[in-house]
Design a protein around this motif. Structure first.
Motif, short mmCIF file in Angstrom:
data_model
loop_
_atom_site.label_atom_id
_atom_site.label_comp_id
_atom_site.label_asym_id
_atom_site.label_seq_id
_atom_site.Cartn_x
_atom_site.Cartn_y
_atom_site.Cartn_z
N ALA A 88 0.81 -1.21 0.00
CA ALA A 88 0.00 0.00 0.00
C ALA A 88 0.85 1.26 0.00
CB ALA A 88 -0.94 -0.01 1.21
N ALA A 89 1.97 1.25 0.72
CA ALA A 89 2.83 2.44 0.78
C ALA A 89 3.44 2.73 -0.59
CB ALA A 89 3.92 2.24 1.83
N PHE A 90 3.92 1.70 -1.27
CA PHE A 90 4.49 1.87 -2.60
C PHE A 90 3.43 2.41 -3.56
CE2 PHE A 90 4.89 0.09 -6.88
CZ PHE A 90 6.12 0.58 -7.27
N ILE A 91 2.25 1.83 -3.51
CA ILE A 91 1.18 2.25 -4.42
C ILE A 91 0.81 3.70 -4.17
CG2 ILE A 91 -1.26 1.88 -4.99
CD1 ILE A 91 -0.75 -1.13 -4.50
N ALA A 92 0.71 4.09 -2.93
CA ALA A 92 0.34 5.47 -2.60
C ALA A 92 1.38 6.47 -3.07
CB ALA A 92 0.12 5.59 -1.09
N GLU A 93 2.65 6.11 -2.93
CA GLU A 93 3.72 7.05 -3.28
C GLU A 93 4.06 7.05 -4.76
OE1 GLU A 93 8.45 7.95 -2.23
OE2 GLU A 93 7.33 6.41 -1.11
N HIS A 94 4.00 5.87 -5.39
CA HIS A 94 4.60 5.74 -6.72
C HIS A 94 3.61 5.46 -7.85
CE1 HIS A 94 8.81 5.84 -5.45
NE2 HIS A 94 8.47 5.09 -4.41
N CYS A 95 2.36 5.17 -7.56
CA CYS A 95 1.47 4.65 -8.59
C CYS A 95 0.27 5.54 -8.87
CB CYS A 95 0.97 3.25 -8.23
SG CYS A 95 2.30 2.03 -8.11
N HIS A 96 -0.21 5.44 -10.10
CA HIS A 96 -1.40 6.13 -10.56
C HIS A 96 -2.37 5.10 -11.15
CE1 HIS A 96 -3.89 9.16 -12.63
NE2 HIS A 96 -3.82 8.37 -13.69
N GLY A 97 -3.65 5.29 -10.89
CA GLY A 97 -4.67 4.44 -11.50
C GLY A 97 -4.98 3.16 -10.76
N PHE A 98 -4.50 3.05 -9.52
CA PHE A 98 -4.71 1.80 -8.79
C PHE A 98 -6.19 1.56 -8.51
CE2 PHE A 98 -5.47 -0.16 -4.59
CZ PHE A 98 -5.05 -1.44 -4.88
N ASP A 99 -6.91 2.56 -8.07
CA ASP A 99 -8.31 2.35 -7.69
C ASP A 99 -9.14 1.85 -8.86
OD1 ASP A 99 -7.78 3.13 -5.10
OD2 ASP A 99 -8.42 5.21 -5.39
N GLU A 100 -8.91 2.42 -10.05
CA GLU A 100 -9.66 1.99 -11.23
C GLU A 100 -9.33 0.54 -11.59
OE1 GLU A 100 -9.11 6.43 -11.40
OE2 GLU A 100 -7.87 4.69 -10.94
N PHE A 101 -8.05 0.21 -11.53
CA PHE A 101 -7.68 -1.17 -11.85
C PHE A 101 -8.22 -2.14 -10.81
CE2 PHE A 101 -4.81 -4.78 -11.20
CZ PHE A 101 -5.01 -5.43 -12.41
N ALA A 102 -8.09 -1.80 -9.54
CA ALA A 102 -8.56 -2.70 -8.49
C ALA A 102 -10.06 -2.93 -8.61
CB ALA A 102 -8.21 -2.12 -7.12
N ALA A 103 -10.81 -1.89 -8.94
CA ALA A 103 -12.25 -2.05 -9.11
C ALA A 103 -12.56 -2.99 -10.28
CB ALA A 103 -12.90 -0.69 -9.34
N ALA A 104 -11.81 -2.86 -11.39
CA ALA A 104 -12.02 -3.72 -12.54
C ALA A 104 -11.70 -5.17 -12.21
CB ALA A 104 -11.18 -3.25 -13.73
N ALA A 105 -10.62 -5.39 -11.45
CA ALA A 105 -10.24 -6.75 -11.08
C ALA A 105 -11.26 -7.38 -10.14
CB ALA A 105 -8.85 -6.75 -10.44
N ARG A 106 -11.72 -6.61 -9.18
CA ARG A 106 -12.72 -7.15 -8.25
C ARG A 106 -14.02 -7.47 -8.97
NH1 ARG A 106 -10.52 -2.79 -4.73
NH2 ARG A 106 -9.34 -3.78 -3.03
N ALA A 107 -14.37 -6.70 -9.99
CA ALA A 107 -15.63 -6.91 -10.71
C ALA A 107 -15.54 -8.04 -11.72
CB ALA A 107 -16.03 -5.61 -11.42
N CYS A 108 -14.34 -8.44 -12.07
CA CYS A 108 -14.16 -9.49 -13.08
C CYS A 108 -14.52 -10.84 -12.49
CB CYS A 108 -12.71 -9.49 -13.57
SG CYS A 108 -12.43 -10.51 -15.00
#
Length: 775
Positions: free
Chosen positions: A321-341
């Motif tokens: 979570a720390a890496f994603i918060a500091e270094h990543c963009h678009g996580f929420d959209e991808f995570a939502a798509a993966a959970r919905a798949c």
């Protein structure tokens, strides 16, 4: 030992699949056989001891990394074959074509053509005789230059195969741009262009982030669509060492490739005497051809579900979570798509069970530093760019880019295909330092986009190309759609082939055609300034010097730089800022020019080129610096999990994916046998037993394969035999390039235009074979 599907990782799934490990006595036998067959048993063996050494020559085969502290024998079976193939004592002179017309030679197998030996004299095609006839170098250059001067530069293509040195590649791209175009397609367009498109958008660099040291520090490796035992066998040393440390290796691949199953190290006397095998893959998941996005989505979904449980229960997170918060963009959209798949869709498209995917995800979650290795099994699909982006998503979930022992590792093919791009071989003007070239050489470089390989083929097909200059390679065989393309090649006004050996592209040629034989990298290159060395870049972005060790097969050969310079001087107006002759006399001056053009990468080039293990070019993502528009590493949401929405497989058809054998490298066929798959002929299709039964086929039946698309063009390959093999149901494997006629030219990866050779809908019709008993 972990199991998958009830089978141990070291066992095969079908009784007729060979159980030989990669390496071992089989590898030594193959090396000895080719050294004797090429009539260089002693010279070849001596040369191999200099292969991939800091003071020797870099292998002319694959581009896998070269260690700073090499093994006593730092070569593999494939590399030894490539060396023997190049330094063979068999030669082709003008007398060869006095004995053989081109029409006769067209009936030879591709293997027989190259087996005839090294080309030794420059030649021009004589249509009245249907033969190549010897010509002087000066006359060849003058005639080629005169032809090119009459043509529209926008209609001339400069192709390169991926083996030329950094020095030659730099000179070649300068020739093309001073002539007036960016038509610089290369073999990367055929394989890893999907990587070069996907990675800049996601992590801001066009190449992998892993170096050899990372394999010493990793605690888990994931493999996707890469046959290490054939395409990069020296990597088996890193994999074996990792396995000895207990590192799990999780493989997703349609076939159970022997190099990813088990390995016997030929350099270990104990292993050779005892036959002890190292199990390479601790899990082996036979994903359906083209099911990689689905499999990776399943892996990501399983990680996210584990993370959701951890958050609910207050346990350790499954994502970083720390890496994603500091270094990543678009996580929420991808995570939502993966959970919905849905798992049903994932299982259907991947050809794997939820349990298998969750098993692999569990291994991933428990590892701290993970390397993701992949090859053309990901890139050569309609959704090849998306496949690579999905692997990036998977690695980003747990921060596995930009730290020791972790990262993304695309395994490139030819020994300098990545390096060619680094020094300007690209059809995309935005990737070339055009302003710097203008400053250094005082000309106005073309700014319009050039043709990639598929676009060049489309233009050749449509009779819009006037000339094709080919720096190595066998493009006629490498491209798709042979049935359409062969006639188009013959309509070209001019073809020029810079080559070491005879191949199909020399027989299916333009109306005016030249063969220009060059020195090989292994040969001593003597110029006015003394013996010369060259350089190349490996798969990990490290630059290496290479010094030829063998005497040239003929004193009539010119080096690749000399040939490029000869064409340039005959074609271009004189430019006082470009000393072609001085560059040929001393390649160090070419390296100075490269350093002036790319100072951040090649500063002090001549001083650093012999650094043991090579010197690495800057890779920002390996330092967690993201050169993307968002300034961060980007998660991306896939458009679809479908294997290939643009070429669906009808109910009466199968999905073909092409493969290489252990007896070939790219289009070069060293032998017709494939000991890893138990085949003795290359015109064979490997099929699942259930599919054979459904189609009424038995081992050895002769069939015709035809492409199952309705676009008004018939594409077929006749005279194929079928062999029962452990292939996922609904899929069939066939050899490249024999199956290339089945690939439509329009069937390529979105965005990258890489031919989608790993997913072709075909129908199979029995045309002969053993007699059937009457029922």
């Amino acid at each position: 030992m972990s199991k998958q599907g009830g089978k141990e990782p070291g066992k095969t799934g079908e009784p007729n699949e060979p159980k030989v490990p990669a390496g071992g006595w089989g590898s030594l036998k193959e090396v000895g056989t080719i050294l004797f067959r090429e009539r260089v048993p002693f010279e070849g063996a001596q040369l191999l001891m200099h292969q991939n050494k800091p003071d020797g020559f870099m292998c002319v085969s694959c581009s896998w990394a070269k260690p700073a502290h090499p093994h006593p024998a730092e070569f593999c079976e494939s590399g030894a074959k490539a060396t023997a193939w190049e330094v063979t004592s068999k030669h082709i002179g003008a007398d060869f074509f006095k004995r053989h017309t081109l029409r006769e030679l067209e009936g030879w197998h591709d293997h027989e053509l190259e087996e005839a030996g090294r080309l030794t004299v420059p030649m021009r095609y004589d249509g009245a005789l249907d033969r190549y006839v010897e010509i002087s170098w000066d006359r060849a250059f003058a005639e080629i230059g005169a032809e090119l001067r009459k043509m529209d530069p926008k209609n001339v293509v400069f192709y390169s195969s991926g083996r030329a040195s950094l020095e030659t590649s730099y000179m070649y791209q300068l020739l093309a741009r001073m002539y007036g175009n960016n038509n610089l397609p290369d073999s990367s367009n055929m394989c890893h262009e999907s990587t070069s498109v996907a990675l800049p958008k996601t992590i801001g660099v066009p190449i992998g982030t892993v170096v050899l040291d990372d394999f010493d520090q990793t605690d888990c490796i994931f493999f996707f669509g890469q046959n290490v035992g054939v395409n990069s066998p020296r990597m088996l040393h890193q994999l074996q060492e990792a396995r000895k440390r207990g590192v799990p290796i999780v493989t997703f691949n349609p076939l159970r490739e022997r190099g990813l199953v088990s390995f016997v190290n030929p350099q270990s006397p104990t292993e050779m005497l005892t036959g002890h095998e190292t199990v390479i893959s601790t899990q082996y998941h036979q994903v359906k051809a083209g099911g990689d996005t689905a499999a990776l989505m399943g892996l990501c979904k399983a990680v996210l579900e584990a993370d959701d449980r951890a958050v609910a229960e207050g346990g350790p997170r499954a994502v970083d979570a720390a890496f994603i918060a500091e270094h990543c963009h678009g996580f929420d959209e991808f995570a939502a798509a993966a959970r919905a798949c849905g798992w049903d869709e994932i299982e259907r498209e991947a050809g794997l069970t939820r349990a298998q995917i969750e098993q692999a995800a569990g291994t991933y979650i428990h590892a701290k530093s993970v390397i993701g290795v992949y090859g053309m099994g990901l890139t050569q699909h309609r959704n090849g760019v998306q496949n690579v982006q999905m692997l990036v998503n998977f690695l980003l979930l747990r921060g596995n880019i930009g730290k020791p022992g972790a990262g993304i590792c695309p395994v490139r093919g030819h020994s300098n295909v990545q390096g060619q791009r680094t020094v300007g071989i690209t059809e995309k003007p935005e990737l070339a330092p055009l302003d710097k070239l203008q400053e250094l050489y005082g000309f106005e470089p073309p700014r319009d986009k050039g043709m990639n390989t598929v676009e060049a083929c489309e233009a050749i097909r449509d009779r819009k190309v006037q000339a094709l200059i080919s720096l190595g390679g066998n493009l006629v065989r490498a491209v798709p759609e042979h049935g359409v393309m062969d006639a188009a090649w013959r309509a070209l006004p001019l073809t020029v082939q810079i080559s070491t050996k005879l191949n199909r592209s020399h027989l299916v040629h333009g109306r005016t055609a030249y063969l220009l034989p060059c020195l090989g990298r292994i040969e001593i290159d003597r110029q006015a300034g003394g013996e010369q060395s060259v350089s190349m870049e490996d798969s990990t972005g490290c630059m290496h010097g290479s010094r030829g060790r063998a005497e040239p097969v003929a004193d009539t050969l010119l080096s690749e730089p000399a040939i490029v310079a000869g064409i340039a001087k005959a074609t271009l107006d004189a430019n006082p800022k470009v000393d072609w002759d001085g560059w040929v006399a001393d390649y160090a001056k070419v390296r100075d020019a490269i350093a002036a053009t790319y100072p951040k990468i090649f500063h002090d080039f001549n001083d650093r080129m012999w650094t043991p293990g090579g010197f690495r070019k800057p890779v920002a993502a390996s330092r967690r610096e993201w050169k993307t528009p968002t300034g961060k590493a980007n998660f991306t949401v896939p458009d679809t999990l479908s294997t290939d929405p643009d070429m669906p497989v009808p109910a009466d058809a199968l999905r073909l994916f092409t493969v290489r054998s252990d007896g070939q490298f790219n289009t070069t066929i060293y032998s017709l046998e494939d000991r890893f798959r138990g085949t003795t002929d290359r015109k064979v299709l490997l099929m699942a037993g259930a599919d054979m039964a459904r189609l009424g086929l038995a081992d050895g039946d002769i069939v015709t394969a035809s492409t199952a698309v309705d676009d008004g063009i018939e594409r077929k390959v006749e005279g194929l035999s079928v062999k029962e093999y452990g292939v996922p149901a609904g899929c069939v494997a066939g050899y490249y390039p024999e199956c290339n006629p089945l690939i439509p030219l329009w069937h390529y990866a979105k965005e990258s235009k890489v031919p989608a050779a790993k997913s072709i809908a075909i129908r199979i019709e029995r045309t002969g074979g053993p007699a059937r008993p009457l029922h």
